[in-house]
Design an enzyme around this catalytic site. Structure first.
Site, PDB file in Angstrom:
ATOM      1  NE  ARG A 290      -4.239  -1.270  -0.043  1.00  0.00           N
ATOM      2  CZ  ARG A 290      -4.320  -2.288  -0.899  1.00  0.00           C
ATOM      3  NH1 ARG A 290      -3.291  -2.590  -1.679  1.00  0.00           N
ATOM      4  NH2 ARG A 290      -5.430  -2.983  -0.999  1.00  0.00           N
ATOM      5  CD  GLU A 319      -3.476   3.073  -5.338  1.00  0.00           C
ATOM      6  OE1 GLU A 319      -4.469   2.402  -5.678  1.00  0.00           O
ATOM      7  OE2 GLU A 319      -2.437   2.569  -4.887  1.00  0.00           O
ATOM      8  CG  HIS A 338      -3.498  -0.889  -6.856  1.00  0.00           C
ATOM      9  ND1 HIS A 338      -4.006  -0.249  -5.760  1.00  0.00           N
ATOM     10  CD2 HIS A 338      -3.414  -2.202  -6.496  1.00  0.00           C
ATOM     11  CE1 HIS A 338      -4.230  -1.123  -4.792  1.00  0.00           C
ATOM     12  NE2 HIS A 338      -3.873  -2.317  -5.219  1.00  0.00           N
TER      13      HIS A 338
HETATM   14  N1  LIG Z   1      -0.698  -4.388  -5.296  1.00  0.00           N
HETATM   15  C1  LIG Z   1      -1.711  -5.209  -5.254  1.00  0.00           C
HETATM   16  O1  LIG Z   1      -2.525  -5.272  -6.165  1.00  0.00           O
HETATM   17  C2  LIG Z   1      -1.864  -6.111  -4.077  1.00  0.00           C
HETATM   18  C3  LIG Z   1      -2.373  -7.408  -4.238  1.00  0.00           C
HETATM   19  C4  LIG Z   1      -2.513  -8.217  -3.116  1.00  0.00           C
HETATM   20  C5  LIG Z   1      -2.168  -7.730  -1.882  1.00  0.00           C
HETATM   21  N2  LIG Z   1      -1.721  -6.447  -1.768  1.00  0.00           N
HETATM   22  C6  LIG Z   1      -1.334  -5.913  -0.482  1.00  0.00           C
HETATM   23  O2  LIG Z   1      -0.215  -6.632  -0.031  1.00  0.00           O
HETATM   24  C7  LIG Z   1      -0.200  -6.633   1.387  1.00  0.00           C
HETATM   25  C8  LIG Z   1       0.000  -8.046   1.889  1.00  0.00           C
HETATM   26  O3  LIG Z   1      -1.052  -8.872   1.483  1.00  0.00           O
HETATM   27  P1  LIG Z   1      -1.119 -10.386   2.024  1.00  0.00           P
HETATM   28  O4  LIG Z   1      -2.212 -11.048   1.284  1.00  0.00           O
HETATM   29  O5  LIG Z   1       0.218 -10.961   2.020  1.00  0.00           O
HETATM   30  O6  LIG Z   1      -1.588 -10.122   3.519  1.00  0.00           O
HETATM   31  P2  LIG Z   1      -1.264 -11.026   4.762  1.00  0.00           P
HETATM   32  O7  LIG Z   1      -2.207 -10.595   5.815  1.00  0.00           O
HETATM   33  O8  LIG Z   1      -1.220 -12.446   4.394  1.00  0.00           O
HETATM   34  O9  LIG Z   1       0.202 -10.578   5.201  1.00  0.00           O
HETATM   35  C9  LIG Z   1       0.509  -9.353   5.780  1.00  0.00           C
HETATM   36  C10 LIG Z   1       1.627  -9.583   6.756  1.00  0.00           C
HETATM   37  O10 LIG Z   1       2.057  -8.318   7.243  1.00  0.00           O
HETATM   38  C11 LIG Z   1       2.471  -8.533   8.572  1.00  0.00           C
HETATM   39  N3  LIG Z   1       2.609  -7.291   9.304  1.00  0.00           N
HETATM   40  C12 LIG Z   1       1.652  -6.598   9.961  1.00  0.00           C
HETATM   41  N4  LIG Z   1       2.203  -5.525  10.548  1.00  0.00           N
HETATM   42  C13 LIG Z   1       3.531  -5.545  10.242  1.00  0.00           C
HETATM   43  C14 LIG Z   1       4.617  -4.706  10.566  1.00  0.00           C
HETATM   44  N5  LIG Z   1       4.467  -3.614  11.315  1.00  0.00           N
HETATM   45  N6  LIG Z   1       5.828  -5.029  10.080  1.00  0.00           N
HETATM   46  C15 LIG Z   1       5.994  -6.129   9.328  1.00  0.00           C
HETATM   47  N7  LIG Z   1       5.009  -6.973   9.011  1.00  0.00           N
HETATM   48  C16 LIG Z   1       3.788  -6.679   9.451  1.00  0.00           C
HETATM   49  C17 LIG Z   1       1.423  -9.461   9.107  1.00  0.00           C
HETATM   50  O11 LIG Z   1       1.893 -10.128  10.268  1.00  0.00           O
HETATM   51  C18 LIG Z   1       1.208 -10.408   7.966  1.00  0.00           C
HETATM   52  O12 LIG Z   1       2.020 -11.553   8.081  1.00  0.00           O
HETATM   53  C19 LIG Z   1      -1.495  -5.971   1.812  1.00  0.00           C
HETATM   54  O13 LIG Z   1      -1.256  -4.609   2.044  1.00  0.00           O
HETATM   55  C20 LIG Z   1      -2.361  -6.116   0.604  1.00  0.00           C
HETATM   56  O14 LIG Z   1      -3.360  -5.157   0.571  1.00  0.00           O
HETATM   57  C21 LIG Z   1      -1.554  -5.648  -2.832  1.00  0.00           C
HETATM   58  O1  LIG Z   2      -5.436  -5.584  -1.653  1.00  0.00           O
HETATM   59  C1  LIG Z   2      -5.554  -6.134  -2.729  1.00  0.00           C
HETATM   60  O2  LIG Z   2      -6.159  -7.209  -2.890  1.00  0.00           O
HETATM   61  C2  LIG Z   2      -4.912  -5.529  -3.908  1.00  0.00           C
HETATM   62  O3  LIG Z   2      -4.414  -4.289  -3.619  1.00  0.00           O
HETATM   63  C3  LIG Z   2      -5.765  -5.543  -5.122  1.00  0.00           C
HETATM   64  O4  LIG Z   2      -6.583  -4.435  -5.193  1.00  0.00           O
HETATM   65  P1  LIG Z   2      -7.609  -4.303  -6.417  1.00  0.00           P
HETATM   66  O5  LIG Z   2      -8.698  -5.267  -6.169  1.00  0.00           O
HETATM   67  O6  LIG Z   2      -8.096  -2.908  -6.371  1.00  0.00           O
HETATM   68  O7  LIG Z   2      -6.834  -4.637  -7.653  1.00  0.00           O
END
Ligand SMILES: NC(=O)c1ccc[n+]([C@@H]2O[C@H](COP(=O)([O-])OP(=O)(O)OC[C@H]3O[C@@H](n4cnc5c(N)ncnc54)[C@H](O)[C@@H]3O)[C@@H](O)[C@H]2O)c1
Ligand SMILES: O=C(O)[C@H](O)COP(=O)(O)O
Length: 600
Positions: A290, A319, A338
């Site tokens: 994020r 965004e 994104h």
């Molecule tokens: N760019 C995209 O399109 C996209 C897609 C999927 C996920 N994401 C983002 O990626 C991130 C991770 O997703 P995920 O599915 O792995 O989630 P998840 O919940 O499986 O993992 C997140 C991890 O972050 C850890 N965490 C929490 N606070 C923390 C801190 N202060 N320092 C270090 N680690 C910490 C948690 O313990 C957890 O293990 C989220 O922000 C999600 O929104 C983005």
């Molecule tokens: O948190 C997520 O799952 C990702 O950031 C994906 O976001 P989106 O659904 O807007 O592509």
């Protein structure tokens, strides 16, 4: 989809409400509602919700899909609901539509803020986030409004990890910059010499689903991978061959840093001036988590100062970012809009995952991906079902015994059980519901029970009375005590001054087994009249005939007494509510000292 049918339970009639309710905890107004489902087994955790809500004129719930969702998910939704796909709504348009919707599905582009919940007029029962991050949904407001929030936490993990790796490699080899250069007619082979990944240290910050998949892939590229995550289990890291280290160690040792934590108040701006100063000069940063986890102005400064050699960003604090955003325009920064979750495969998977979760929640099924409510394993839920009803009814009875019905502040609940690990969250929620609903117009469910209790200054303490014996029966009895109030039925007050009711489950049916110090035995169905009398022959007949004359059907009678011919409490189960006159006549029977009618 495996589903387990459970008969609809008889529950008290109630005026239609547009808020979620655990009242008929296993049924809802929508078709096929009276069953549990284990359609989302990946976490093995579930939550029940029910709705007593209105739906559209077609008698189907209405689901607003506010952002693009994969076809497979839309098809699933349309089998059950009226689906309104209205994308790119302004905040005003969303607020005005929401009062007509039972569920809302969004991705990261829609802000589901407090105003949205307030505008829903209580009709919105479920918000489905078609993805992982729920930082665009005001969870506190959702909880306060009794609205369940579910997400789709697994289907885009690999897509996000692959995008992280794509950005890592593209950044290291200047792919985007070189592409732009050649398209503008240049051939700059010396300018775009990159750096190698093999042998470099990658610090994965946030070692959850995406972070661990990035780590696995980076190891395949020959990188040395370390990770920081205060909550990650050591076994997960060991299994992948990754060392878990402190935050300072991670950022101090890294040639590359990849961000993978959720955006929360604790992670906001966790890369900032101070932390950039602790990094190796020339570090490279990837962010597919994020935008808000990095202080973007500090990153620009660190890039300009050469502390950070390059960054690759898929996410931004705002965004879409403004056209003149310094990071977007920075030569050493590679950006994508994104796109982490945007693969064909992930979007179909996410759409199915969220459609199943939303439909399930609307049907009153078990939601495996609830983010704002405790989740109870399905097998535990099945076993606790009669105790769930008992819990609500005891709460309901206890509060109706309070003189004036209000002023309840302190409730003690005791669970007598041989199970040391008894999960009482659902029982507590139901007792809270039983206590609050008869004296307010608030609908309480598993989502908002603790919140509502806190808001009303209701303190519920729990005590486990550990019993020896077989673990087969989850609970022997539940006791609910309300302190610091007067009772309208003095006999319900124990010697220590609390209103006390106790119940147990017999043959699957909840029974009231104690009122104050008096043992009774009446099944908790219909309603109850309690009378205290001087124990003497003929009392049951006298009261019974008054009720008979009034055409009130008696289902059960039980007398508990301290000793023969002393005081006794008679508990009478009735199918119908007697008229005030009938209750008055019962109260006028000479040996009856007090009586009360309690609605279950
Ligand atoms: N760019 C995209 O399109 C996209 C897609 C999927 C996920 N994401 C983002 O990626 C991130 C991770 O997703 P995920 O599915 O792995 O989630 P998840 O919940 O499986 O993992 C997140 C991890 O972050 C850890 N965490 C929490 N606070 C923390 C801190 N202060 N320092 C270090 N680690 C910490 C948690 O313990 C957890 O293990 C989220 O922000 C999600 O929104 C983005
Ligand atoms: O948190 C997520 O799952 C990702 O950031 C994906 O976001 P989106 O659904 O807007 O592509």
């Amino acid at each position: 989809m495996a589903s387990l049918k459970i008969p609809t339970l008889k529950t008290p009639s109630h005026s239609l409400s547009s808020k979620l309710s655990l009242r008929s905890a296993f049924s809802a107004n929508f078709p096929n509602s009276a069953h549990f489902s284990r359609s989302q087994p990946q976490r093995g955790r579930v939550l029940i919700l029910t709705s007593a809500a209105s739906s559209s004129s077609s008698n189907k719930p209405t689901v607003l899909v506010a952002e693009k969702l994969g076809e497979a998910g839309l098809t699933l939704l349309k089998e059950f609901a009226d689906v309104d796909c209205s994308h790119n709504l302004s905040p005003e348009e969303l607020r005005s539509k929401i009062s007509l919707c039972d569920a809302l599905i969004v991705r990261s582009g829609t802000k589901v803020n407090r105003a949205v919940f307030e505008s829903s007029g209580g009709r919105l029962k479920v918000v489905g986030r078609a993805g992982v991050g729920i930082d665009n949904v005001d969870l506190a407001a959702a909880t306060e409004h009794g609205c369940l929030v579910v997400n789709a936490p697994t289907a885009n993990t690999v897509a996000a990890a692959e995008h992280g790796i794509a950005l890592l490699a593209a950044m290291a080899r200047n792919v985007a910059q070189a592409d732009a250069s050649i398209k503008s007619g240049k051939w700059q082979r010396n300018k775009y010499v990159g750096v190698s990944l093999v042998g470099k240290t990658l610090a994965v910050l946030g070692f959850g689903k995406v972070g661990s998949e990035v780590a696995r892939r980076a190891k395949g590229l020959g990188m040395h991978v370390i990770a920081h995550d205060p909550y990650a289990p050591a076994e997960r890291a060991r299994a992948i061959g990754v060392e878990l280290v402190s935050f300072d160690e991670a950022i101090g040792a890294a040639d590359f840093i990849s961000m993978h934590m959720p955006l929360t108040p604790a992670t906001s701006n966790m890369l900032n001036n101070e932390t950039f100063a602790k990094m190796k000069k020339g570090v490279r940063i990837v962010n597919v988590a994020r935008g808000g986890v990095v202080d973007e102005e500090a990153l620009v400064r660190a890039l300009d100062a050469g502390i950070v050699a390059q960054a690759a960003l898929d996410v931004f604090s705002e965004e879409p970012p403004k056209q003149d955003n310094k990071l977007v325009q920075h030569e050493m920064v590679t950006v994508t809009p994104h796109l982490g979750a945007s693969t064909m495969e992930a979007q179909e998977g996410v759409a199915i995952e969220i459609a199943e979760a939303v439909v399930g929640a609307l049907k009153g099924e078990l939601a495996a991906t609830a983010v704002n409510a405790p989740m109870v394993p399905a097998e535990v839920l099945l076993e606790l079902k009669p105790y769930v009803i008992l819990a609500e009814k005891l709460g309901r009875l206890a509060v109706q015994l309070v003189a004036g019905g209000s002023g309840v502040k302190t409730v003690k609940v005791s669970y007598a059980s041989s199970r040391p690990d008894l999960d009482t969250r659902l029982l507590r929620a139901m007792i809270t519901k039983g206590i609050i609903e008869p004296i307010s117009d608030i609908y309480v469910n598993l989502v908002n029970a603790d919140y509502t209790a806190k808001q009303r200054g209701l303190r519920i303490t729990e005590e486990h009375i550990h019993l020896d014996g077989s673990h087969e029966i989850p609970l022997e009895f539940i006791k609910v005590q309300i302190a610091d109030v007067k009772s309208k039925f003095a006999s319900a007050t124990s010697k220590s001054g609390e209103i006390k009711v106790e119940g147990r489950v017999k043959d699957g049916i909840p029974h009231l087994t104690k009122v104050g110090s008096f043992r009774v035995d009446v099944s908790l169905e219909g309603s109850i009249i309690l009378c205290r009398q001087v124990d003497q022959p003929g009392m049951i007949g006298k009261v019974g005939s008054i009720l008979g004359e009034e055409n009130v059907n008696v289902s059960f009678m039980s007398v508990g007494r301290v000793a023969p011919r002393k005081h006794a409490v008679m508990a009478i189960g009735v199918d119908d509510q007697p008229r005030k006159e009938s209750l008055k006549r019962i109260g006028e029977v000479p040996a009856i000292e007090e009586s009360v009618f309690l609605k279950l």
